[in-house]
Design a protein around this motif. Sequence first.
Motif, PDB file in Angstrom:
ATOM      1  N   TYR A   1       0.779  -1.107  -0.058  1.00 12.57           N
ATOM      2  CA  TYR A   1      -0.030  -0.277  -0.082  1.00 12.57           C
ATOM      3  C   TYR A   1       0.855   1.197  -0.176  1.00 12.57           C
ATOM      4  O   TYR A   1       0.576   2.274  -0.846  1.00 12.57           O
ATOM      5  CB  TYR A   1      -0.893  -0.154   1.234  1.00 12.57           C
ATOM      6  N   ASN A   2       2.000   1.419   0.979  1.00 16.58           N
ATOM      7  CA  ASN A   2       2.754   2.491   0.884  1.00 16.58           C
ATOM      8  C   ASN A   2       3.677   2.641  -0.437  1.00 16.58           C
ATOM      9  O   ASN A   2       3.578   4.015  -1.096  1.00 16.58           O
ATOM     10  CB  ASN A   2       3.822   2.291   1.823  1.00 16.58           C
ATOM     11  N   THR A   3       3.848   1.578  -1.229  1.00 22.08           N
ATOM     12  CA  THR A   3       4.585   1.864  -2.267  1.00 22.08           C
ATOM     13  C   THR A   3       3.520   2.403  -3.449  1.00 22.08           C
ATOM     14  O   THR A   3       4.032   3.152  -4.325  1.00 22.08           O
ATOM     15  CB  THR A   3       5.166   0.507  -2.857  1.00 22.08           C
ATOM     16  N   LEU A   4       2.431   1.719  -3.415  1.00 25.48           N
ATOM     17  CA  LEU A   4       1.332   2.217  -4.629  1.00 25.48           C
ATOM     18  C   LEU A   4       0.875   3.492  -4.256  1.00 25.48           C
ATOM     19  O   LEU A   4       0.612   4.420  -5.189  1.00 25.48           O
ATOM     20  CB  LEU A   4       0.482   1.152  -4.482  1.00 25.48           C
ATOM     21  N   ASP A   5       0.989   4.059  -2.945  1.00 29.41           N
ATOM     22  CA  ASP A   5       0.748   5.336  -2.730  1.00 29.41           C
ATOM     23  C   ASP A   5       1.585   6.371  -3.200  1.00 29.41           C
ATOM     24  O   ASP A   5       1.474   7.519  -3.661  1.00 29.41           O
ATOM     25  CB  ASP A   5       0.331   5.472  -1.283  1.00 29.41           C
ATOM     26  N   CYS A   6       2.982   5.889  -3.300  1.00 25.97           N
ATOM     27  CA  CYS A   6       4.121   6.901  -3.790  1.00 25.97           C
ATOM     28  C   CYS A   6       3.882   7.223  -5.336  1.00 25.97           C
ATOM     29  O   CYS A   6       3.981   8.182  -5.734  1.00 25.97           O
ATOM     30  CB  CYS A   6       5.399   6.240  -3.624  1.00 25.97           C
ATOM     31  N   ILE A   7       3.613   5.794  -5.996  1.00 25.08           N
ATOM     32  CA  ILE A   7       3.362   5.880  -7.551  1.00 25.08           C
ATOM     33  C   ILE A   7       2.153   6.821  -7.771  1.00 25.08           C
ATOM     34  O   ILE A   7       2.204   7.520  -8.767  1.00 25.08           O
ATOM     35  CB  ILE A   7       3.373   4.613  -8.033  1.00 25.08           C
ATOM     36  N   ARG A   8       1.164   6.554  -7.137  1.00 24.98           N
ATOM     37  CA  ARG A   8      -0.130   7.234  -7.317  1.00 24.98           C
ATOM     38  C   ARG A   8       0.133   8.875  -7.211  1.00 24.98           C
ATOM     39  O   ARG A   8      -0.026   9.510  -7.970  1.00 24.98           O
ATOM     40  CB  ARG A   8      -1.358   6.980  -6.298  1.00 24.98           C
ATOM     41  N   TYR A   9       0.853   9.284  -6.222  1.00 19.84           N
ATOM     42  CA  TYR A   9       1.171  10.724  -6.153  1.00 19.84           C
ATOM     43  C   TYR A   9       2.149  10.899  -7.316  1.00 19.84           C
ATOM     44  O   TYR A   9       1.967  12.411  -7.869  1.00 19.84           O
ATOM     45  CB  TYR A   9       1.733  11.254  -4.734  1.00 19.84           C
ATOM     46  N   MET A  10       3.103  10.244  -7.808  1.00 14.75           N
ATOM     47  CA  MET A  10       3.874  10.781  -8.892  1.00 14.75           C
ATOM     48  C   MET A  10       2.991  10.945 -10.176  1.00 14.75           C
ATOM     49  O   MET A  10       3.315  11.826 -10.763  1.00 14.75           O
ATOM     50  CB  MET A  10       4.967   9.664  -9.181  1.00 14.75           C
ATOM     51  N   ILE A  11       1.963  10.027 -10.495  1.00 14.07           N
ATOM     52  CA  ILE A  11       1.325  10.130 -11.595  1.00 14.07           C
ATOM     53  C   ILE A  11       0.494  11.465 -11.683  1.00 14.07           C
ATOM     54  O   ILE A  11       0.127  11.958 -12.353  1.00 14.07           O
ATOM     55  CB  ILE A  11       0.444   8.734 -11.681  1.00 14.07           C
TER      56      ILE A  11
ATOM     57  N   GLU B   1       9.337   9.133 -14.027  1.00 12.56           N
ATOM     58  CA  GLU B   1       9.644   8.879 -12.633  1.00 12.56           C
ATOM     59  C   GLU B   1       8.676   7.824 -12.347  1.00 12.56           C
ATOM     60  O   GLU B   1       9.038   6.821 -11.577  1.00 12.56           O
ATOM     61  CB  GLU B   1       9.823  10.035 -11.709  1.00 12.56           C
ATOM     62  N   ALA B   2       7.499   7.950 -12.578  1.00  5.96           N
ATOM     63  CA  ALA B   2       6.423   6.956 -12.189  1.00  5.96           C
ATOM     64  C   ALA B   2       6.830   5.314 -12.774  1.00  5.96           C
ATOM     65  O   ALA B   2       6.796   4.421 -12.349  1.00  5.96           O
ATOM     66  CB  ALA B   2       5.046   7.229 -12.572  1.00  5.96           C
ATOM     67  N   SER B   3       7.455   5.773 -13.947  1.00  5.59           N
ATOM     68  CA  SER B   3       7.585   4.317 -14.745  1.00  5.59           C
ATOM     69  C   SER B   3       8.684   3.695 -14.284  1.00  5.59           C
ATOM     70  O   SER B   3       8.647   2.599 -13.912  1.00  5.59           O
ATOM     71  CB  SER B   3       8.081   4.661 -16.326  1.00  5.59           C
ATOM     72  N   LYS B   4       9.763   4.589 -13.689  1.00  3.97           N
ATOM     73  CA  LYS B   4      10.861   3.912 -12.980  1.00  3.97           C
ATOM     74  C   LYS B   4      10.382   3.396 -11.692  1.00  3.97           C
ATOM     75  O   LYS B   4      10.996   2.272 -11.477  1.00  3.97           O
ATOM     76  CB  LYS B   4      11.948   5.016 -12.552  1.00  3.97           C
ATOM     77  N   ALA B   5       9.651   4.056 -11.052  1.00  2.00           N
ATOM     78  CA  ALA B   5       9.144   3.485  -9.758  1.00  2.00           C
ATOM     79  C   ALA B   5       8.272   2.195 -10.028  1.00  2.00           C
ATOM     80  O   ALA B   5       8.326   1.326  -9.245  1.00  2.00           O
ATOM     81  CB  ALA B   5       8.354   4.461  -8.959  1.00  2.00           C
ATOM     82  N   THR B   6       7.628   1.955 -11.023  1.00  2.00           N
ATOM     83  CA  THR B   6       6.827   0.895 -11.577  1.00  2.00           C
ATOM     84  C   THR B   6       7.780  -0.271 -11.473  1.00  2.00           C
ATOM     85  O   THR B   6       7.452  -1.399 -11.110  1.00  2.00           O
ATOM     86  CB  THR B   6       5.895   0.964 -12.727  1.00  2.00           C
TER      87      THR B   6
ATOM     88  N   LEU C   1      13.842   2.285  -1.778  1.00  2.96           N
ATOM     89  CA  LEU C   1      14.428   3.715  -1.620  1.00  2.96           C
ATOM     90  C   LEU C   1      14.278   4.377  -2.942  1.00  2.96           C
ATOM     91  O   LEU C   1      14.412   5.786  -2.930  1.00  2.96           O
ATOM     92  CB  LEU C   1      15.756   3.542  -0.873  1.00  2.96           C
ATOM     93  N   GLU C   2      14.793   3.793  -4.062  1.00  2.00           N
ATOM     94  CA  GLU C   2      14.565   4.586  -5.243  1.00  2.00           C
ATOM     95  C   GLU C   2      13.295   4.987  -5.745  1.00  2.00           C
ATOM     96  O   GLU C   2      13.258   6.240  -6.128  1.00  2.00           O
ATOM     97  CB  GLU C   2      15.267   3.483  -6.227  1.00  2.00           C
ATOM     98  N   ILE C   3      12.370   4.245  -5.437  1.00  2.00           N
ATOM     99  CA  ILE C   3      10.849   4.836  -5.269  1.00  2.00           C
ATOM    100  C   ILE C   3      10.716   5.965  -4.462  1.00  2.00           C
ATOM    101  O   ILE C   3      10.336   7.232  -5.072  1.00  2.00           O
ATOM    102  CB  ILE C   3       9.865   3.735  -5.135  1.00  2.00           C
ATOM    103  N   VAL C   4      11.177   6.075  -3.243  1.00  2.00           N
ATOM    104  CA  VAL C   4      10.843   7.080  -2.470  1.00  2.00           C
ATOM    105  C   VAL C   4      11.745   8.184  -2.789  1.00  2.00           C
ATOM    106  O   VAL C   4      11.236   9.354  -2.908  1.00  2.00           O
ATOM    107  CB  VAL C   4      11.383   6.508  -0.880  1.00  2.00           C
ATOM    108  N   CYS C   5      12.929   7.932  -3.306  1.00  2.00           N
ATOM    109  CA  CYS C   5      13.809   9.195  -3.862  1.00  2.00           C
ATOM    110  C   CYS C   5      12.948   9.982  -5.038  1.00  2.00           C
ATOM    111  O   CYS C   5      13.216  10.976  -5.275  1.00  2.00           O
ATOM    112  CB  CYS C   5      15.229   8.721  -3.978  1.00  2.00           C
ATOM    113  N   LEU C   6      12.502   8.945  -5.771  1.00  2.00           N
ATOM    114  CA  LEU C   6      11.876   9.554  -7.272  1.00  2.00           C
ATOM    115  C   LEU C   6      10.577  10.431  -6.743  1.00  2.00           C
ATOM    116  O   LEU C   6      10.389  11.249  -7.389  1.00  2.00           O
ATOM    117  CB  LEU C   6      11.455   8.422  -8.060  1.00  2.00           C
TER     118      LEU C   6
END
Length: 563
Positions: A379-389, A396-401, A432-437
């Motif tokens: 849930y935490n990771t998907l929440d990060c991707i949702r905010y980037m989109i 960045e969202a593609s890299k995070a995915t 951490l790469e997802i968070v930094c993105l």
Amino acid sequence: MREKRKFFTRLLLAFLLVSFVPVLLLGFVSRAGAERNSLKEIKRQVASASTYINQSITSVLELFETRLINLSRDKEVIQYLKEPGLDDSQIIYSKMYNLLSGYFDSFMFHLLSVDGKVALTTGTIPLEYNTETFKDWGFIRILSNSYKAEFYVNRLTNGDVVSSGIAIREKGKIIGYAIIDMNKHTLERTLSDYALTLPFVYSLIDERGYILFDQIGFDKSEVFINNLIDIAASTVNEAEVNNRKYILSSTRLENTDFLLYCAVPVDLVMDNNQRIMVFTLFFAIITFSFSVIFSIGFAKSLSRPISTMTQMMKQVEKGNLAVRCNCSKNDELGQLSQRLDLMVEKLDSLFKENLEKQDLLRTAELHSLKAQIDPHFLYNTLDCIRYMIKLGMCKEASKATSDLGILLKNSISNSKDMNTVFEAMHIINSYLEIVCLEHPDKFNIKMDINPNLYEIQIPKLLIQPIVENAIIHGLEDKMGIGNLSIKGTRGEDYIKFEITDDGNGMNEETLALVLRGKSGSVAIQNIIKRLSLYYGDKATLEIKSEVGKGTQVVVKIPYKEDK
């Protein structure tokens, strides 16, 4: 012996009753169903099916009518018809395929300019659609004289089709045509795909008497074709075509001159009902005969274990716990015999079984705790991707995915509860790469892991939730850059991980709640439980925290070589 015979007789009668009653009920139901399919009932079903199919076909035609109208008003299409360009053709093709969305395999779409310079199609353009040669003939002439979408039975060189089209105008002047064709084989196949209970056949005819396709046999009955218009005025008729009697319904497709005929051969329905009744009677007789034979044998097989269990109970009363019934049956008496065997066996192995139960309970707890952590991280990771989109950070969202794919692959790729330190750090690095993105220039992360630790096995998701908590609860809300350190060292008989941040920190009261799992987050409490289940009191988790200065979590586990 008398009691045994009485028990056997009751079993036999009960089994005959249970086996024969369903067959008897099936006979009555089948007969009732055959009687229900009388001519009156058939007429009702024919009328209902005709209306249903009419509505289904009409809805498809109306859908394409709406899409054609929208396309005729599309500014890009109008501009392309006026000034066609190679670079724009892909855009127009995309619009054409979108218009056929859901029906691409069944329909062909043609876009034609009035001067013949544009001729785009998803299939093959018929000769009759040459807008210069046939502008005053056939469907092109009809479209030229109409300001709305038209439907037409089109007799083309390539075959007969049902066409829907519209003239595309700009300021009242025709600049092109949009036409959709469905050949008669596709329409016939579409009608045959409807899941109906009766053996329906269909014919589609226009008001001029032209037959597009025919399953009923109108094309062989000239006298009947002469009266098609009169028949179309009625809802349901009994008609004889080519010496075969039909229950026939005719309806007009809305906003078209097409007449849809839906019919059921009466002889097929009646013959089918008769066959059902004969088959049911034959099946009932055969079933009853086999029921008598098998019931006798079955009743005997049920009563036979009774004497065996009686002898066994006498032996148990004498203290012989080694005696067994050894009955292999799966019926109630067989199960009772097996339960008696199990009861005696459990008396001999109770202590061993209790130890096994404790081990199973421990394994179940481990799986349960692991299952609680996985959804939390996802849930935490998907929440990060949702905010980037949401913020438009598509790259960045593609890299995070991609990083998330790495995490999920390592999380669910197998059912093992352990992974190596190298695998764990690889997953943490992806996180951490997802968070930094998501938060560029927000975190300063340092990972210092002794390479000698890489091949050592540790429980999955042991360090990762701690890192998550450091980011989310410690550094995310901190003003300025947050520093996070992940350090892994190895002692003589232990390995140690230190996760340190300079975030918000916690007071002693909050820290106590975290350790007890009362703070709203179960991560730390779950890790403490898992360490206890895996390593007992040999593993420790210590937390040091100060408000405004940060938090340090130290996990120490006994060293265990990978076997």
